[in-house]
Design a protein around this motif. Sequence first.
Motif, PDB file in Angstrom:
ATOM      1  N   ASP A   1      -8.059  -7.886  25.171  1.00 41.70           N
ATOM      2  CA  ASP A   1      -6.384  -7.670  25.650  1.00 41.70           C
ATOM      3  C   ASP A   1      -5.207  -7.139  26.099  1.00 41.70           C
ATOM      4  O   ASP A   1      -5.292  -6.451  27.173  1.00 41.70           O
ATOM      5  N   MET A   2      -5.266  -6.787  24.889  1.00 42.77           N
ATOM      6  CA  MET A   2      -4.018  -6.377  24.458  1.00 42.77           C
ATOM      7  C   MET A   2      -4.536  -4.850  25.524  1.00 42.77           C
ATOM      8  O   MET A   2      -3.597  -3.982  25.487  1.00 42.77           O
ATOM      9  N   LEU A   3      -5.572  -4.225  24.986  1.00 41.52           N
ATOM     10  CA  LEU A   3      -6.305  -2.715  25.217  1.00 41.52           C
ATOM     11  C   LEU A   3      -5.602  -2.960  26.403  1.00 41.52           C
ATOM     12  O   LEU A   3      -5.401  -1.354  27.409  1.00 41.52           O
ATOM     13  N   GLN A   4      -6.592  -3.254  26.917  1.00 45.47           N
ATOM     14  CA  GLN A   4      -6.783  -3.690  28.744  1.00 45.47           C
ATOM     15  C   GLN A   4      -5.413  -4.158  29.622  1.00 45.47           C
ATOM     16  O   GLN A   4      -4.823  -1.972  29.907  1.00 45.47           O
ATOM     17  N   ASN A   5      -4.347  -5.030  29.055  1.00 49.16           N
ATOM     18  CA  ASN A   5      -2.977  -4.287  29.401  1.00 49.16           C
ATOM     19  C   ASN A   5      -2.475  -3.035  28.605  1.00 49.16           C
ATOM     20  O   ASN A   5      -1.913  -1.927  29.701  1.00 49.16           O
ATOM     21  N   GLY A   6      -2.615  -2.399  28.320  1.00 50.08           N
ATOM     22  CA  GLY A   6      -2.095  -1.089  27.279  1.00 50.08           C
ATOM     23  C   GLY A   6      -2.481   0.250  28.482  1.00 50.08           C
ATOM     24  O   GLY A   6      -2.210   0.738  29.016  1.00 50.08           O
ATOM     25  N   PHE A   7      -4.319   0.176  28.458  1.00 52.31           N
ATOM     26  CA  PHE A   7      -4.144   0.589  29.372  1.00 52.31           C
ATOM     27  C   PHE A   7      -3.404   0.980  31.434  1.00 52.31           C
ATOM     28  O   PHE A   7      -3.398   1.989  31.900  1.00 52.31           O
ATOM     29  N   ILE A   8      -3.851  -0.136  31.706  1.00 54.61           N
ATOM     30  CA  ILE A   8      -2.748  -0.897  32.930  1.00 54.61           C
ATOM     31  C   ILE A   8      -2.033   0.173  32.632  1.00 54.61           C
ATOM     32  O   ILE A   8      -1.473   0.613  33.636  1.00 54.61           O
ATOM     33  N   ARG A   9      -0.906  -0.188  31.633  1.00 54.73           N
ATOM     34  CA  ARG A   9       0.467   0.422  31.891  1.00 54.73           C
ATOM     35  C   ARG A   9       0.663   1.631  31.459  1.00 54.73           C
ATOM     36  O   ARG A   9       1.834   2.445  32.533  1.00 54.73           O
ATOM     37  N   MET A  10      -0.398   2.389  30.779  1.00 53.24           N
ATOM     38  CA  MET A  10      -0.940   3.419  30.227  1.00 53.24           C
ATOM     39  C   MET A  10      -0.474   4.456  32.253  1.00 53.24           C
ATOM     40  O   MET A  10       0.165   5.367  32.389  1.00 53.24           O
ATOM     41  N   PHE A  11      -1.843   4.236  32.990  1.00 56.10           N
ATOM     42  CA  PHE A  11      -2.079   4.557  33.736  1.00 56.10           C
ATOM     43  C   PHE A  11      -0.759   4.517  34.582  1.00 56.10           C
ATOM     44  O   PHE A  11      -0.740   5.735  35.474  1.00 56.10           O
ATOM     45  N   GLN A  12      -0.406   3.247  34.874  1.00 55.76           N
ATOM     46  CA  GLN A  12       1.249   3.304  36.075  1.00 55.76           C
ATOM     47  C   GLN A  12       2.066   4.170  35.733  1.00 55.76           C
ATOM     48  O   GLN A  12       2.766   4.884  36.493  1.00 55.76           O
ATOM     49  N   LYS A  13       2.274   4.396  33.822  1.00 51.98           N
ATOM     50  CA  LYS A  13       3.282   5.178  33.715  1.00 51.98           C
ATOM     51  C   LYS A  13       2.941   5.897  33.752  1.00 51.98           C
ATOM     52  O   LYS A  13       4.152   7.314  32.962  1.00 51.98           O
ATOM     53  N   MET A  14       2.006   7.343  33.765  1.00 52.78           N
ATOM     54  CA  MET A  14       1.365   8.739  34.142  1.00 52.78           C
ATOM     55  C   MET A  14       2.321   9.052  33.911  1.00 52.78           C
ATOM     56  O   MET A  14       2.137  10.348  33.509  1.00 52.78           O
ATOM     57  N   ASN A  15       2.805   9.507  35.058  1.00 52.52           N
ATOM     58  CA  ASN A  15       4.282  10.440  35.517  1.00 52.52           C
ATOM     59  C   ASN A  15       5.170  10.163  34.709  1.00 52.52           C
ATOM     60  O   ASN A  15       5.781  11.697  34.608  1.00 52.52           O
ATOM     61  N   ASP A  16       5.302   9.560  33.810  1.00 54.33           N
ATOM     62  CA  ASP A  16       6.389   9.762  32.869  1.00 54.33           C
ATOM     63  C   ASP A  16       6.211  10.881  31.659  1.00 54.33           C
ATOM     64  O   ASP A  16       7.004  10.726  31.359  1.00 54.33           O
ATOM     65  N   TYR A  17       5.002  10.677  31.370  1.00 57.55           N
ATOM     66  CA  TYR A  17       4.279  12.034  30.704  1.00 57.55           C
ATOM     67  C   TYR A  17       4.478  13.671  31.144  1.00 57.55           C
ATOM     68  O   TYR A  17       3.828  13.697  31.709  1.00 57.55           O
ATOM     69  N   ARG A  18       5.674  13.994  30.327  1.00 59.37           N
ATOM     70  CA  ARG A  18       5.242  15.710  30.590  1.00 59.37           C
ATOM     71  C   ARG A  18       5.380  16.269  30.011  1.00 59.37           C
ATOM     72  O   ARG A  18       5.640  17.660  30.128  1.00 59.37           O
ATOM     73  N   GLY A  19       4.139  16.178  29.198  1.00 54.60           N
ATOM     74  CA  GLY A  19       3.135  16.949  27.529  1.00 54.60           C
ATOM     75  C   GLY A  19       4.745  17.562  27.005  1.00 54.60           C
ATOM     76  O   GLY A  19       4.121  17.887  26.413  1.00 54.60           O
ATOM     77  N   GLU A  20       5.251  16.392  26.620  1.00 55.57           N
ATOM     78  CA  GLU A  20       6.532  15.981  25.542  1.00 55.57           C
ATOM     79  C   GLU A  20       5.777  15.260  24.713  1.00 55.57           C
ATOM     80  O   GLU A  20       5.644  14.676  24.401  1.00 55.57           O
ATOM     81  N   GLY A  21       4.795  16.276  23.356  1.00 53.67           N
ATOM     82  CA  GLY A  21       4.726  15.667  22.144  1.00 53.67           C
ATOM     83  C   GLY A  21       3.770  14.837  22.608  1.00 53.67           C
ATOM     84  O   GLY A  21       3.566  15.592  24.001  1.00 53.67           O
ATOM     85  N   SER A  22       2.972  14.719  21.324  1.00 53.05           N
ATOM     86  CA  SER A  22       1.039  14.199  21.336  1.00 53.05           C
ATOM     87  C   SER A  22       1.273  13.774  22.325  1.00 53.05           C
ATOM     88  O   SER A  22       1.638  12.701  22.850  1.00 53.05           O
ATOM     89  N   PHE A  23       0.451  13.591  23.363  1.00 47.44           N
ATOM     90  CA  PHE A  23      -0.518  12.539  24.769  1.00 47.44           C
ATOM     91  C   PHE A  23      -0.872  11.145  24.204  1.00 47.44           C
ATOM     92  O   PHE A  23      -0.743  10.429  24.333  1.00 47.44           O
ATOM     93  N   GLU A  24      -1.438  11.658  22.768  1.00 54.12           N
ATOM     94  CA  GLU A  24      -2.376  10.576  21.685  1.00 54.12           C
ATOM     95  C   GLU A  24      -1.457   9.997  21.398  1.00 54.12           C
ATOM     96  O   GLU A  24      -1.031   8.220  21.232  1.00 54.12           O
ATOM     97  N   GLY A  25      -0.089  10.256  20.741  1.00 55.03           N
ATOM     98  CA  GLY A  25       1.106   9.431  20.566  1.00 55.03           C
ATOM     99  C   GLY A  25       1.432   9.148  21.387  1.00 55.03           C
ATOM    100  O   GLY A  25       2.136   7.695  20.913  1.00 55.03           O
TER     101      GLY A  25
END
Lengths: 264, 189
Positions: free
Chosen positions: B51-75
């Motif tokens: 359940d946590m995983l699912q929520n986490g991924f949803i959030r990740m995809f929704q916030k995808m544009n916030d990731y601008r390549g600064e720092g490790s993506f996996e982090g």
Amino acid sequence: MNMQDNEFDDLFRNKLDNFEAEPTGKVWPGIHSELNKNDTGKRGFFILKIAASIVVLLAAGLLFIPKSHQDQQQKPNKIVKSNPKAEVTKPEQAPVVTPVTKDEQLVAAMVQHNHTVPLLVVNKRNVVKERSVKNATINNNQQETIAKIEPTAPVIASQKPDVKVPSATPDTTAHLIAKADVPDIAPAKVKPIIIAQAPVNNTPKTVVKRRGIHNFGELVNLVVAKVDKRKDKAIEFSDSDDDDSSVTGINIGPFKIKKENNKD
Amino acid sequence: MFLEHKYTIDELIKRCKAGERKAQELLYKQLTSKMLGVCMRYATDKMEAEDMLQNGFIRMFQKMNDYRGEGSFEGWVRRIMIHSSIEYYRKHHKLLQLAENGNLPDEIAVSPNAVARLDAKDMMALVQRLSPGYRMVFNLYAIEGYSHKEIGEIMGISEGASKSQLSRARSILKGLIANIEGKRYEYAG
């Protein structure tokens, strides 16, 4: 000996930090449906573009056929829908034409340089995009443009028999309905022109071949004739005696619209 | 054939930002095993972790544009999973248990060998046995490496509360390990 807290933590971290486990099959579908809820998904964006183009094409086509009704008397409209064939590739012949003669060069130049030529069908892919075609009314701009090409026009016109497809006599070719605002066309991207085709029937009509290009539609017909060797051209303009152009035939891929032009 | 094409992570990220479903699925497949591993440490069991995983991924995809390549993506994704897990607890557990005052366990001594003998699965099981509050703090400090100050901010508790919860967590874990060790000696004897 009691180990340090750090040591204890490290032992746990070393083993748990990279712990991996396989999720059950229900996880991704849950994510997927939640994402779909929020946005339409851009996977179909490309398909959407094509669909939108087709819709606009249809709308424009329908728009222009009634228009030419007004110009000439009531003419029966035949809308013939053909199965999707590879004919869509036909318009791509445009770039293939290598200009040889002087007038062919002119035509080619006209095709390439939008500033003197209304948009022509130049498909890079088999996607028919629609260009907003507006009703043509000859205005000063167009007259100027036509005047520009006038000098060589007679030469081109006389060469017409060479490139004509048997049944595509000038009067059966339709005119492109195009917006006469040539300046508007210039900056726009080259897109397929919606060409309405007059019914290509071999009814005996007095072929009044006028010298020169008198309107936008004739111009396009000329260029198209060079490229599209089919009986029903990709797009044809009516060849009326007045100076209005109107689309009377389209033959692009699955779309075939012909206007029976029984005028004399 | 789309499936045959090997995309780099950067390519996938770019496509996910554009909302490409297929790229999203591929990125999910790429990350999910590790991220489930993260969530499992915060959860009571695997089901909760998913359940946590699912929520986490949803959030990740929704916030995808916030990731601008600064720092490790996996982090970046990990942090999202952690926040998702903690948020899950805020929702599902009325109170994150704070350190209790009574019945402090005796300081239990456990040898490093005893701890080293545990395999990852055993360790995971031990961590999951902790009460939620202790579990969170232990994970954040011992595994993720956050400071007590940062933990305080993440969990909305004081630094002091974070410290005491951490030491409690360690005690309980040691006790559990000692029990295992004790049983080991019993059977060995």
